[in-house]
Design an enzyme around this catalytic site. Structure first.
Site, PDB file in Angstrom:
ATOM      1  CG  HIS A  46      44.534 -41.663 -11.411  1.00 33.62           C
ATOM      2  ND1 HIS A  46      44.027 -40.231 -11.657  1.00 33.62           N
ATOM      3  CD2 HIS A  46      45.863 -41.492 -10.869  1.00 33.62           C
ATOM      4  CE1 HIS A  46      45.206 -39.410 -11.141  1.00 33.62           C
ATOM      5  NE2 HIS A  46      46.101 -40.298 -10.643  1.00 33.62           N
ATOM      6  CG  HIS A  89      10.401  -6.177   2.596  1.00 37.64           C
ATOM      7  ND1 HIS A  89      11.534  -6.070   3.699  1.00 37.64           N
ATOM      8  CD2 HIS A  89       9.479  -6.695   3.372  1.00 37.64           C
ATOM      9  CE1 HIS A  89      11.125  -6.589   4.776  1.00 37.64           C
ATOM     10  NE2 HIS A  89       9.790  -6.991   4.615  1.00 37.64           N
ATOM     11  CB  SER A 128       9.515  -6.658   7.799  1.00 36.80           C
ATOM     12  OG  SER A 128       9.800  -8.012   7.322  1.00 36.80           O
ATOM     13  CB  SER A 155      48.114 -38.493  -8.662  1.00 34.40           C
ATOM     14  OG  SER A 155      48.845 -39.034  -9.918  1.00 34.40           O
ATOM     15  CG  ASP A 160      41.153 -39.533 -12.649  1.00 33.15           C
ATOM     16  OD1 ASP A 160      40.614 -40.256 -11.410  1.00 33.15           O
ATOM     17  OD2 ASP A 160      42.101 -39.196 -12.918  1.00 33.15           O
ATOM     18  CG  ASP A 164      14.582  -4.302   2.960  1.00 36.22           C
ATOM     19  OD1 ASP A 164      13.605  -3.304   2.478  1.00 36.22           O
ATOM     20  OD2 ASP A 164      14.140  -5.418   3.368  1.00 36.22           O
TER      21      ASP A 164
END
Length: 553
Positions: free
Chosen positions: A341, A77, A224, A478, A382, A128
């Site tokens: 619920h 890079h 870097s 549920s 729900d 890289d």
């Protein structure tokens, strides 16, 4: 007898080549004068003879490492901009303690050639690394490189060297920084705990990470391309990684991302003449740092089996006045998701308690939050979020389930798993895992509208399931989570809303689809664990490892 000379010359040539290779291996990775062991802070002259400053028009741009007498290894890079490929503007400085200018005894060499991996596209996508061929050989000692199978000690201390432009202590002077190597899965786990999508799972195939000591700033701008090196038992320093990128100069909670040198060793071997790729002792043990970070959606036990007890460390059992009422999923240290619920007509937190994972104890509730648009299961929305009275400590027996982002795929036909009761109305001991097939809204709507269906409309924020096979006895639970696995990571695909999850394809069960509710969940508790879908594994440097590459890759 002339036919004999060919083999004799080949053997002699091989002997010379082997002797040269052995000499290179002996010479590489030998630290220069200085303390017996590296010290945090400024280096001394000649301590790291392979350290390189990569400069453009005399200004330091990146760091690098000498790996052969005419080759420097750095990051790709550093050369992303078009003007950066004008080689006559680039040079490499070796033997200098200063980021600018030349220290006594330093050497500046021009750049004759630049090589980048074909698969490189962007530093965040991997691969890289770059090779700079020097205009003429140098006599500085090179750094050793690892073989492809080299194993580095995750969790142990290695070292990074660089000029670290953001430090106020002797700015521009070469410094030593102790880093602990971090594996790719653990690195991603650490970053995911920052709860920022753009930092999710940054460590891709062909990368590893390095973490600084607590309270110490890690590598920063200008570092870097610099080396991260580890000392082998035989006294050689070997380059484990190439500094690629970091968030906020690599703080403790955001390790620096490294290009894994061993993962790209084959690419390097094909291009670098004279480099020493050090063989490692076969007795070096496999090392793991997986226990240092609790990742969402990670299952450390055997996977689910149809009709067997739940293996899920994120399983939540919602008890109303001591009776099993609903299921749910642990999604952070203090939050559980379930169905709205479950709480109609019974919204007093003190009436509820929650059992979690494989733990025997129960936790009280501090708050119940139902989705504001919920009216009835068939109308959607729900969903409810429960805040525990006390945060839990994550570990082997308690782990959060990963939540999906809106673009998460829930394809028709995908295998999933739900919780059911072995007997209608039974308690905790009856819970069992049920394999199901995922059905999208369109397929589910057709089945519900067919003869024998209940005609319920299936809305876009829903996902359906059909049980796979038949269990001797089963009843859906549920609010129970619908989970599915993506390349080793488990996600919360849905929460049971209506219909029996134990039924076959004639009457699919309906779940609240989690990808549709990311905004609502995030607005309530940003500490929940969202995660990106893991991408396919690929060989480092291959085009598949960089999915943003054009098809011509």
């Amino acid at each position: 007898m002339k036919w004999c000379w060919g083999p004799v010359l080949l053997i002699a040539g091989a002997t010379v080549l082997m002797e040269g290779l052995q000499a290179a291996q002996r010479a590489c990775g030998q630290r220069g004068p200085g303390p017996p062991k590296p010290q945090e802070g400024n280096t001394v002259p000649g301590e790291w003879p392979w350290q390189a400053s990569v400069r453009r028009q005399g200004a330091h741009i990146c760091s690098g490492s000498l790996v052969a007498d005419t080759w420097v290894l750095t990051a790709a890079h550093c050369f992303e901009k078009a003007a950066a490929t004008e080689l006559n503007s680039w040079s490499v400085v070796l033997g200098s303690l200063q980021r600018e200018g030349l220290s006594p005894g330093a050497e500046e060499v021009g750049v004759a050639a630049l090589q980048l991996p074909r698969a490189y596209n962007h530093y965040s996508q991997g691969s890289d690394l770059a090779l700079l061929q020097l205009a003429h050989p140098t006599t500085h000692t090179p750094l050793c490189l690892p073989q492809p199978a080299h194993r580095f000690p995750f969790g142990a201390s290695c070292w990074a060297t660089g000029w670290d432009q953001d430090t106020s202590d002797a700015p521009g002077t070469l410094r030593n920084l102790r880093l602990r190597l971090i594996s790719r899965p653990t690195c991603n786990c650490i970053y995911n705990q920052l709860h920022q999508r753009h930092l999710s799972n940054p460590a891709r195939p062909g990368m590893l990470c390095g973490g600084p000591q607590p309270g110490v700033q890690g590598p920063c701008q200008g570092d870097s391309g610099g080396p991260v090196l580890c000392l082998e038992p035989d006294g050689h320093w070997v380059q484990a990684g190439i500094i690629s990128f970091a968030s906020s100069c690599a703080q403790e909670d955001a390790p620096v991302l490294l290009t894994n040198t061993a993962a790209h060793s084959s690419w390097l071997q094909a291009r670098v003449q004279g480099a020493a790729f050090l063989a490692q002792s076969p007795e070096t043990p496999e090392m793991s740092d997986e226990d240092s970070c609790v990742a969402c959606g990670s299952l450390r036990t055997a996977g689910p089996q149809a009709g067997a007890p739940s293996p899920w460390p994120w399983e939540a059992r919602l008890m109303h006045q001591g009776q099993l009422a609903c299921g749910g999923a642990l999604v952070s240290e203090e939050a559980v998701l379930t169905a709205a619920h479950c709480f109609i007509g019974r919204q007093a937190p003190e009436e509820w308690s929650v059992g979690l994972g494989t733990r025997p104890e129960e936790w009280g509730l501090k708050q119940l939050i139902l989705h504001g648009a919920y009216t009835h299961p068939e109308g959607g929305y729900d969903m409810a979020l429960l805040l525990l009275a006390q945060p839990v400590t994550l570990g082997a027996s308690l782990r959060p389930l990963c939540l999906p982002y809106p673009d998460h795929h829930l394809p028709d036909g995908e295998r999933g798993w739900v919780l059911g009761r072995a007997r209608p109305g039974a308690g905790i001991s009856s819970l069992q895992t049920v394999p199901v097939t995922l059905l999208g809204p369109r397929a589910c709507s057709r089945l519900h509208a067919a003869p024998g269906g209940d005609g319920s409309p299936i809305l876009p924020g829903m996902v359906c399931t059909s049980a796979v096979g038949e269990l001797p006895s089963c009843e859906g639970l549920s609010g129970a989570p619908l989970v599915h696995e993506v390349r080793g990571t488990w996600f919360l695909a849905g929460l049971h809303s209506f219909g029996d999850a134990c039924q076959g394809p004639a009457r699919p069960a309906v779940f609240t689809a989690l990808p549709a509710y990311e905004d609502w969940v995030s607005s309530l508790d940003w500490q929940v664990y969202f995660a990106e879908e893991p991408e396919p594994e690929a060989e480092p440097g291959s085009c598949l490892a960089n999915i943003s590459q054009p098809t011509s890759c």
